[in-house]
Design an enzyme around this catalytic site. Sequence first.
Site, mmCIF file in Angstrom:
data_model
loop_
_atom_site.group_PDB
_atom_site.id
_atom_site.type_symbol
_atom_site.label_atom_id
_atom_site.label_comp_id
_atom_site.label_asym_id
_atom_site.label_seq_id
_atom_site.Cartn_x
_atom_site.Cartn_y
_atom_site.Cartn_z
ATOM 1 N N ARG A 1 34.101 24.736 -24.793
ATOM 2 C CA ARG A 1 35.509 24.610 -25.182
ATOM 3 C C ARG A 1 36.326 25.803 -24.685
ATOM 4 O O ARG A 1 37.451 25.643 -24.203
ATOM 5 C CB ARG A 1 35.628 24.470 -26.702
ATOM 6 C CG ARG A 1 37.059 24.230 -27.147
ATOM 7 C CD ARG A 1 37.127 23.675 -28.552
ATOM 8 N NE ARG A 1 38.483 23.237 -28.845
ATOM 9 C CZ ARG A 1 39.270 23.793 -29.775
ATOM 10 N NH1 ARG A 1 38.826 24.803 -30.496
ATOM 11 N NH2 ARG A 1 40.481 23.337 -29.967
ATOM 12 N N HIS B 1 39.565 25.700 -22.170
ATOM 13 C CA HIS B 1 40.848 26.327 -22.493
ATOM 14 C C HIS B 1 41.232 27.362 -21.439
ATOM 15 O O HIS B 1 42.401 27.469 -21.060
ATOM 16 C CB HIS B 1 40.794 26.981 -23.879
ATOM 17 C CG HIS B 1 40.857 25.994 -25.003
ATOM 18 N ND1 HIS B 1 41.231 26.327 -26.272
ATOM 19 C CD2 HIS B 1 40.581 24.671 -25.034
ATOM 20 C CE1 HIS B 1 41.201 25.245 -27.047
ATOM 21 N NE2 HIS B 1 40.802 24.234 -26.318
ATOM 22 N N ASN C 1 43.825 28.776 -30.377
ATOM 23 C CA ASN C 1 42.551 29.385 -30.004
ATOM 24 C C ASN C 1 41.827 30.013 -31.176
ATOM 25 O O ASN C 1 40.694 30.442 -31.038
ATOM 26 C CB ASN C 1 42.799 30.487 -28.958
ATOM 27 C CG ASN C 1 42.457 30.002 -27.579
ATOM 28 O OD1 ASN C 1 42.020 28.873 -27.404
ATOM 29 N ND2 ASN C 1 42.643 30.866 -26.616
ATOM 30 N N PRO D 1 45.593 20.279 -24.962
ATOM 31 C CA PRO D 1 45.826 19.037 -25.715
ATOM 32 C C PRO D 1 45.766 19.254 -27.224
ATOM 33 O O PRO D 1 45.094 20.163 -27.709
ATOM 34 C CB PRO D 1 44.673 18.143 -25.253
ATOM 35 C CG PRO D 1 43.591 19.071 -24.826
ATOM 36 C CD PRO D 1 44.273 20.303 -24.314
ATOM 37 N N HIS E 1 32.901 16.382 -26.295
ATOM 38 C CA HIS E 1 32.832 16.249 -27.748
ATOM 39 C C HIS E 1 31.532 15.587 -28.206
ATOM 40 O O HIS E 1 31.412 15.168 -29.343
ATOM 41 C CB HIS E 1 34.045 15.470 -28.281
ATOM 42 C CG HIS E 1 35.328 16.221 -28.160
ATOM 43 N ND1 HIS E 1 36.560 15.670 -28.411
ATOM 44 C CD2 HIS E 1 35.582 17.510 -27.801
ATOM 45 C CE1 HIS E 1 37.508 16.574 -28.218
ATOM 46 N NE2 HIS E 1 36.942 17.693 -27.833
HETATM 47 C C1 HEM Z 1 41.369 15.241 -24.455
HETATM 48 C C2 HEM Z 1 41.955 16.084 -25.239
HETATM 49 C C3 HEM Z 1 41.237 17.001 -26.181
HETATM 50 C C4 HEM Z 1 41.630 17.274 -27.452
HETATM 51 C C5 HEM Z 1 42.851 16.727 -28.167
HETATM 52 C C6 HEM Z 1 40.664 18.182 -28.001
HETATM 53 C C7 HEM Z 1 40.731 18.702 -29.274
HETATM 54 C C8 HEM Z 1 39.716 19.399 -29.892
HETATM 55 C C9 HEM Z 1 39.748 19.850 -31.241
HETATM 56 C C10 HEM Z 1 40.906 19.690 -32.204
HETATM 57 C C11 HEM Z 1 38.556 20.433 -31.520
HETATM 58 C C12 HEM Z 1 38.109 21.053 -32.835
HETATM 59 C C13 HEM Z 1 38.443 22.525 -32.840
HETATM 60 C C14 HEM Z 1 38.120 23.133 -34.170
HETATM 61 O O1 HEM Z 1 38.578 22.622 -35.189
HETATM 62 O O2 HEM Z 1 37.415 24.148 -34.201
HETATM 63 C C15 HEM Z 1 37.760 20.356 -30.321
HETATM 64 C C16 HEM Z 1 36.489 20.827 -30.208
HETATM 65 C C17 HEM Z 1 35.791 20.854 -29.017
HETATM 66 N N1 HEM Z 1 36.263 20.464 -27.782
HETATM 67 FE FE1 HEM Z 1 37.958 19.422 -27.439
HETATM 68 N N2 HEM Z 1 39.704 18.442 -27.083
HETATM 69 C C18 HEM Z 1 40.009 17.762 -25.943
HETATM 70 C C19 HEM Z 1 39.316 17.812 -24.747
HETATM 71 C C20 HEM Z 1 38.184 18.584 -24.543
HETATM 72 C C21 HEM Z 1 37.588 18.825 -23.253
HETATM 73 C C22 HEM Z 1 38.134 18.340 -21.924
HETATM 74 C C23 HEM Z 1 36.481 19.599 -23.476
HETATM 75 C C24 HEM Z 1 35.496 20.166 -22.478
HETATM 76 C C25 HEM Z 1 35.067 19.593 -21.415
HETATM 77 C C26 HEM Z 1 36.387 19.809 -24.895
HETATM 78 C C27 HEM Z 1 35.367 20.471 -25.516
HETATM 79 C C28 HEM Z 1 35.284 20.687 -26.874
HETATM 80 C C29 HEM Z 1 34.096 21.206 -27.536
HETATM 81 C C30 HEM Z 1 32.772 21.523 -26.879
HETATM 82 C C31 HEM Z 1 34.425 21.328 -28.891
HETATM 83 C C32 HEM Z 1 33.545 21.867 -30.001
HETATM 84 C C33 HEM Z 1 33.789 23.352 -30.135
HETATM 85 C C34 HEM Z 1 32.936 24.014 -31.181
HETATM 86 O O3 HEM Z 1 32.016 23.415 -31.746
HETATM 87 O O4 HEM Z 1 33.176 25.188 -31.443
HETATM 88 N N3 HEM Z 1 37.449 19.195 -25.505
HETATM 89 N N4 HEM Z 1 38.502 19.733 -29.335
HETATM 90 C C1 LIG Z 2 37.011 32.055 -34.642
HETATM 91 C C2 LIG Z 2 37.106 33.174 -33.675
HETATM 92 O O1 LIG Z 2 36.122 33.756 -33.303
HETATM 93 N N1 LIG Z 2 38.301 33.447 -33.238
HETATM 94 C C3 LIG Z 2 38.589 34.550 -32.394
HETATM 95 C C4 LIG Z 2 39.964 34.395 -31.791
HETATM 96 O O2 LIG Z 2 40.387 35.564 -31.229
HETATM 97 C C5 LIG Z 2 40.399 36.664 -32.111
HETATM 98 C C6 LIG Z 2 41.056 37.825 -31.459
HETATM 99 O O3 LIG Z 2 40.499 38.102 -30.243
HETATM 100 C C7 LIG Z 2 38.990 37.006 -32.524
HETATM 101 O O4 LIG Z 2 38.971 38.125 -33.386
HETATM 102 C C8 LIG Z 2 38.418 35.822 -33.219
HETATM 103 O O5 LIG Z 2 37.058 36.061 -33.446
#
Ligand code: HEM
Ligand SMILES: CC(=O)N[C@H]1CO[C@H](CO)[C@@H](O)[C@@H]1O
Length: 330
Positions: free
Chosen positions: A63, A67, A95, A165, A195
């Site tokens: 992710r 970003h 972020n 997004p 996802h």
């Molecule tokens: C299409 C539009 C997309 C939307 C609206 C979106 C939105 C989100 C949101 C809201 C989360 C949860 C964040 C949280 O609450 O911590 C998330 C997690 C994640 N997204 Fe997306 N995302 C999108 C596309 C992508 C793309 C293109 C990738 C990578 C190729 C990606 C990879 C991930 C991953 C791996 C997580 C899990 C992160 C974690 O477990 O820490 N997403 N995304």
């Molecule tokens: C959840 C998390 O790790 N968020 C990071 C976002 O960025 C701040 C500032 O660099 C970090 O302190 C956080 O750890």
Amino acid sequence: MAFITSLISLLAALSFFLVFIPCNARLKHDFYKKTCPNVEKIIYNVASQKLLEAPVTAAGALRIFFHDCFVEGCDASVLIASSKTNKAERDSEINLSLPGDGYEVFFRAKRALELQCPGIVSCADIMAIATRDLVHLAGGPRWEVAKGRRDGLISKASRVEGNLPHVNQTISQTISLFKSKGLSTLDMVALSGGHTIGFSHCKEFMPRIYSYNKTHDIDPTMNQDFARSLRGSCPKSKKLDPTVVALNDVSTPFVFDNFYYKNIKKGLGLLATDQMLLLDSRTRAYVKRMADAKTAFFKHFVVAMIKLSNIGVKTGKDGEIRRDCGSFNG
Ligand code: HEM
Ligand SMILES: CC(=O)N[C@H]1CO[C@H](CO)[C@@H](O)[C@@H]1O
Ligand SMILES: *[C@@H]1O[C@H](CO)[C@@H](O)[C@H](O)[C@H]1NC(C)=O
Ligand SMILES: *[C@@H]1O[C@H](CO)[C@@H](O)[C@H](O)[C@H]1NC(C)=O
């Protein structure tokens, strides 16, 4: 005649690669051949060790990489820490949910590389390689990463909004955001397969399970049992615990496979933007194809990841090779 036939098939094969493997002419697979020949091995060792310690690393790193590439291009701008005078990208509101383990794997790989090839390997290349390794180690496909990216000199929280997004946006908005980065609708659907691992915080899907619209509290496109179980994890009554998360892929949460698409077909997509991929005629067929065949998903995911890794890269004299991924050299 045989010669002409083989010439034609050679050209066809070449055009296949030209069309399907968009290679950035300025990046090279053997970029560090002379200056840091073990770069891939060093990063792989760090990534695999880190994944053993914290399985969430793969999702976090993927992710963060996504970003990074969508804001200022793939130039490790997302790794910069804020200073007194600059609120950096990673401190933009969107972020704040990026997990520490994802960042840590990139910083750790950089420290390992600085011991063996100081000042040579960019943080941007480290991100592209480590993310590839983590996806592969989690069960996903593997691809060759072209290298030679340089690290960016700009990282501003104010430049994040509009480049990433949101769960609340329409599919047309998602398609045009990806298009503005050079990614097709198919690329968007394939990358959303990211996802298949990781987590989302309650606030990202709460409206779907409590307050969908005036006549339906639960989003009718969602499996209703799934929605009720999510209510259990994210209770509405108490003050929302901001640390609670739900699995992005309820079936195989830590495996990089095509269950993300299979889930969507069953109403088990977690985010509104996930479920929408099945509802819209521009994306439905892609979801079905990838749900039916993991190989189709992997093939498109690799193509799209290579395109993603090439967005806005800095090469030659642009940018710098950071000594520490968290701060500019200057
Ligand atoms: C299409 C539009 C997309 C939307 C609206 C979106 C939105 C989100 C949101 C809201 C989360 C949860 C964040 C949280 O609450 O911590 C998330 C997690 C994640 N997204 Fe997306 N995302 C999108 C596309 C992508 C793309 C293109 C990738 C990578 C190729 C990606 C990879 C991930 C991953 C791996 C997580 C899990 C992160 C974690 O477990 O820490 N997403 N995304
Ligand atoms: C959840 C998390 O790790 N968020 C990071 C976002 O960025 C701040 C500032 O660099 C970090 O302190 C956080 O750890
Ligand atoms: C999405 O929209 C709902 C309702 O308008 C709002 O409550 C929620 O905070 C929004 N979620 C995000 C992540 O922006
Ligand atoms: C709520 O959503 C459902 C399903 O999309 C729809 O049938 C219904 O008309 C909507 N109700 C309102 C009041 O918008």
